[in-house]
Design a protein around this motif. Structure first.
Motif, PDB file in Angstrom:
ATOM      1  N   ARG A 153     -12.342  -4.684 -19.199  1.00 11.66           N
ATOM      2  CA  ARG A 153     -10.921  -4.521 -19.394  1.00 11.66           C
ATOM      3  C   ARG A 153     -10.219  -4.088 -18.096  1.00 11.66           C
ATOM      4  O   ARG A 153      -9.089  -4.451 -17.826  1.00 11.66           O
ATOM      5  N   ASN A 154     -10.871  -3.340 -17.262  1.00 10.46           N
ATOM      6  CA  ASN A 154     -10.290  -2.860 -16.010  1.00 10.46           C
ATOM      7  C   ASN A 154     -10.006  -3.997 -15.052  1.00 10.46           C
ATOM      8  O   ASN A 154      -9.021  -3.979 -14.334  1.00 10.46           O
ATOM      9  N   SER A 155     -10.858  -5.000 -15.018  1.00 11.52           N
ATOM     10  CA  SER A 155     -10.620  -6.113 -14.107  1.00 11.52           C
ATOM     11  C   SER A 155      -9.419  -6.941 -14.533  1.00 11.52           C
ATOM     12  O   SER A 155      -8.725  -7.509 -13.709  1.00 11.52           O
ATOM     13  N   GLN A 156      -9.146  -7.023 -15.842  1.00 12.39           N
ATOM     14  CA  GLN A 156      -7.976  -7.770 -16.309  1.00 12.39           C
ATOM     15  C   GLN A 156      -6.684  -7.028 -15.936  1.00 12.39           C
ATOM     16  O   GLN A 156      -5.695  -7.639 -15.595  1.00 12.39           O
ATOM     17  N   ASP A 157      -6.713  -5.719 -16.034  1.00  9.79           N
ATOM     18  CA  ASP A 157      -5.516  -4.943 -15.709  1.00  9.79           C
ATOM     19  C   ASP A 157      -5.159  -5.077 -14.228  1.00  9.79           C
ATOM     20  O   ASP A 157      -4.003  -5.214 -13.872  1.00  9.79           O
ATOM     21  N   ARG A 158      -6.164  -5.061 -13.378  1.00 16.00           N
ATOM     22  CA  ARG A 158      -5.901  -5.179 -11.946  1.00 16.00           C
ATOM     23  C   ARG A 158      -5.390  -6.560 -11.569  1.00 16.00           C
ATOM     24  O   ARG A 158      -4.521  -6.700 -10.733  1.00 16.00           O
ATOM     25  N   SER A 159      -5.905  -7.589 -12.150  1.00 17.85           N
ATOM     26  CA  SER A 159      -5.499  -8.943 -11.774  1.00 17.85           C
ATOM     27  C   SER A 159      -4.154  -9.335 -12.365  1.00 17.85           C
ATOM     28  O   SER A 159      -3.492 -10.228 -11.858  1.00 17.85           O
ATOM     29  N   SER A 160      -3.721  -8.707 -13.438  1.00 16.50           N
ATOM     30  CA  SER A 160      -2.457  -9.093 -14.068  1.00 16.50           C
ATOM     31  C   SER A 160      -1.252  -8.391 -13.460  1.00 16.50           C
ATOM     32  O   SER A 160      -0.125  -8.778 -13.707  1.00 16.50           O
ATOM     33  N   LYS A 161      -1.451  -7.346 -12.655  1.00 11.26           N
ATOM     34  CA  LYS A 161      -0.328  -6.635 -12.058  1.00 11.26           C
ATOM     35  C   LYS A 161       0.213  -7.429 -10.874  1.00 11.26           C
ATOM     36  O   LYS A 161      -0.532  -7.931 -10.055  1.00 11.26           O
ATOM     37  N   VAL A 162       1.539  -7.502 -10.786  1.00 12.66           N
ATOM     38  CA  VAL A 162       2.202  -8.174  -9.680  1.00 12.66           C
ATOM     39  C   VAL A 162       2.452  -7.138  -8.587  1.00 12.66           C
ATOM     40  O   VAL A 162       2.920  -6.035  -8.868  1.00 12.66           O
ATOM     41  N   PRO A 163       2.138  -7.474  -7.339  1.00 10.94           N
ATOM     42  CA  PRO A 163       2.387  -6.495  -6.279  1.00 10.94           C
ATOM     43  C   PRO A 163       3.881  -6.212  -6.153  1.00 10.94           C
ATOM     44  O   PRO A 163       4.714  -7.096  -6.284  1.00 10.94           O
ATOM     45  N   GLN A 164       4.218  -4.975  -5.877  1.00  9.61           N
ATOM     46  CA  GLN A 164       5.607  -4.582  -5.743  1.00  9.61           C
ATOM     47  C   GLN A 164       5.905  -4.262  -4.286  1.00  9.61           C
ATOM     48  O   GLN A 164       5.076  -3.693  -3.588  1.00  9.61           O
ATOM     49  N   VAL A 165       7.111  -4.637  -3.876  1.00 16.59           N
ATOM     50  CA  VAL A 165       7.550  -4.383  -2.508  1.00 16.59           C
ATOM     51  C   VAL A 165       8.741  -3.427  -2.569  1.00 16.59           C
ATOM     52  O   VAL A 165       9.704  -3.668  -3.296  1.00 16.59           O
ATOM     53  N   ASN A 166       8.689  -2.383  -1.786  1.00 19.41           N
ATOM     54  CA  ASN A 166       9.790  -1.431  -1.714  1.00 19.41           C
ATOM     55  C   ASN A 166      10.807  -1.960  -0.705  1.00 19.41           C
ATOM     56  O   ASN A 166      10.550  -2.016   0.500  1.00 19.41           O
ATOM     57  N   LEU A 167      11.997  -2.346  -1.182  1.00 20.15           N
ATOM     58  CA  LEU A 167      13.019  -2.951  -0.329  1.00 20.15           C
ATOM     59  C   LEU A 167      13.950  -1.931   0.320  1.00 20.15           C
ATOM     60  O   LEU A 167      14.742  -2.279   1.187  1.00 20.15           O
ATOM     61  N   THR A 168      13.868  -0.699  -0.069  1.00 16.65           N
ATOM     62  CA  THR A 168      14.792   0.317   0.440  1.00 16.65           C
ATOM     63  C   THR A 168      14.744   0.450   1.964  1.00 16.65           C
ATOM     64  O   THR A 168      15.804   0.441   2.607  1.00 16.65           O
ATOM     65  N   PRO A 169      13.575   0.560   2.612  1.00 16.79           N
ATOM     66  CA  PRO A 169      13.589   0.669   4.077  1.00 16.79           C
ATOM     67  C   PRO A 169      14.163  -0.576   4.765  1.00 16.79           C
ATOM     68  O   PRO A 169      14.889  -0.458   5.755  1.00 16.79           O
ATOM     69  N   MET A 170      13.881  -1.745   4.202  1.00 22.03           N
ATOM     70  CA  MET A 170      14.416  -2.963   4.807  1.00 22.03           C
ATOM     71  C   MET A 170      15.945  -3.008   4.675  1.00 22.03           C
ATOM     72  O   MET A 170      16.653  -3.382   5.612  1.00 22.03           O
ATOM     73  N   ASP A 216      17.927  -0.419   4.458  1.00 26.32           N
ATOM     74  CA  ASP A 216      18.465   0.589   5.380  1.00 26.32           C
ATOM     75  C   ASP A 216      18.605   0.024   6.787  1.00 26.32           C
ATOM     76  O   ASP A 216      19.630   0.219   7.453  1.00 26.32           O
ATOM     77  N   VAL A 217      17.609  -0.691   7.239  1.00 28.52           N
ATOM     78  CA  VAL A 217      17.649  -1.300   8.569  1.00 28.52           C
ATOM     79  C   VAL A 217      18.741  -2.358   8.632  1.00 28.52           C
ATOM     80  O   VAL A 217      19.520  -2.417   9.592  1.00 28.52           O
ATOM     81  N   LEU A 218      18.836  -3.195   7.597  1.00 23.08           N
ATOM     82  CA  LEU A 218      19.869  -4.236   7.576  1.00 23.08           C
ATOM     83  C   LEU A 218      21.275  -3.635   7.602  1.00 23.08           C
ATOM     84  O   LEU A 218      22.156  -4.129   8.306  1.00 23.08           O
ATOM     85  N   MET A 219      21.494  -2.587   6.839  1.00 22.36           N
ATOM     86  CA  MET A 219      22.819  -1.956   6.823  1.00 22.36           C
ATOM     87  C   MET A 219      23.143  -1.318   8.168  1.00 22.36           C
ATOM     88  O   MET A 219      24.289  -1.360   8.621  1.00 22.36           O
ATOM     89  N   SER A 220      22.156  -0.747   8.815  1.00 24.51           N
ATOM     90  CA  SER A 220      22.380  -0.164  10.148  1.00 24.51           C
ATOM     91  C   SER A 220      22.761  -1.232  11.156  1.00 24.51           C
ATOM     92  O   SER A 220      23.692  -1.052  11.951  1.00 24.51           O
ATOM     93  N   VAL A 221      22.068  -2.361  11.125  1.00 28.17           N
ATOM     94  CA  VAL A 221      22.377  -3.459  12.040  1.00 28.17           C
ATOM     95  C   VAL A 221      23.759  -4.029  11.737  1.00 28.17           C
ATOM     96  O   VAL A 221      24.552  -4.298  12.642  1.00 28.17           O
ATOM     97  N   LEU A 222      24.089  -4.187  10.463  1.00 32.32           N
ATOM     98  CA  LEU A 222      25.403  -4.692  10.075  1.00 32.32           C
ATOM     99  C   LEU A 222      26.504  -3.746  10.545  1.00 32.32           C
ATOM    100  O   LEU A 222      27.520  -4.190  11.098  1.00 32.32           O
ATOM    101  N   THR A 223      26.311  -2.454  10.369  1.00 30.43           N
ATOM    102  CA  THR A 223      27.296  -1.469  10.822  1.00 30.43           C
ATOM    103  C   THR A 223      27.484  -1.543  12.332  1.00 30.43           C
ATOM    104  O   THR A 223      28.617  -1.501  12.832  1.00 30.43           O
ATOM    105  N   PHE A 224      26.398  -1.690  13.064  1.00 25.69           N
ATOM    106  CA  PHE A 224      26.481  -1.810  14.514  1.00 25.69           C
ATOM    107  C   PHE A 224      27.332  -3.007  14.917  1.00 25.69           C
ATOM    108  O   PHE A 224      28.223  -2.907  15.761  1.00 25.69           O
TER     109      PHE A 224
END
Length: 143
Positions: A4-21, A23-31
């Motif tokens: 059961r553990n192998s099914q749980d690991r393979s079914s999860k979709v990787p998540q990407v944290n967009l907050t730092p990206m 932040d950088v985009l807004m800083s460049v836009l402000t500049f």
């Protein structure tokens, strides 16, 4: 048979944290916004322009955006010296440059950046000099 553990690991979709990206985009836009705002106006150094109390003048809300036209910008600093392209020039030189500009750009505009601490008589003398030498419409710049 899979555990059961192998099914749980393979079914999860990787998540990407967009907050730092973001932040950088807004800083460049402000500049770039600040940079573009500072490059749009043609300023004259050592001239303190008068202030507007409300935004209801000719350039206020509802005014049409003018097309890009050639401008001849003169300044009049607090000492009464005529400034052209950040250099103090003599009145005769200013008139010669004005006449050359008007010959090359008949639809161009002439603007005057006069220091707010000047007597209006000094500003009026320069306006009369410009009028005597061919330019009847001069825009006074305010901030």
């Amino acid at each position: 048979m899979r555990s059961r553990n192998s099914q749980d690991r393979s079914s999860k979709v990787p998540q990407v944290n967009l907050t730092p990206m973001l932040d950088v985009l807004m800083s460049v836009l402000t500049f770039f916004i600040i940079l573009s705002m500072s490059l749009t106006g043609q300023g004259i150094f050592d001239v303190d322009l008068p202030k507007v109390k409300d935004g209801t003048g000719a350039g206020g809300e509802g005014a049409e955006k003018p097309e890009a036209i050639e401008r001849f910008v003169l300044g009049l600093n607090r000492d009464g010296a005529i400034i052209y392209q950040n250099e103090a020039i003599e009145p005769e030189d200013a008139i010669a440059r004005l006449q050359t500009f008007l010959a090359e750009h008949p639809d161009g505009t002439v603007t005057l950046n006069a220091d707010r601490t000047l007597d209006y008589a000094q500003v009026d003398r320069l306006l009369q000099l410009l009028q005597e030498n061919g330019e009847t419409e001069v825009s006074l710049v305010i901030e």
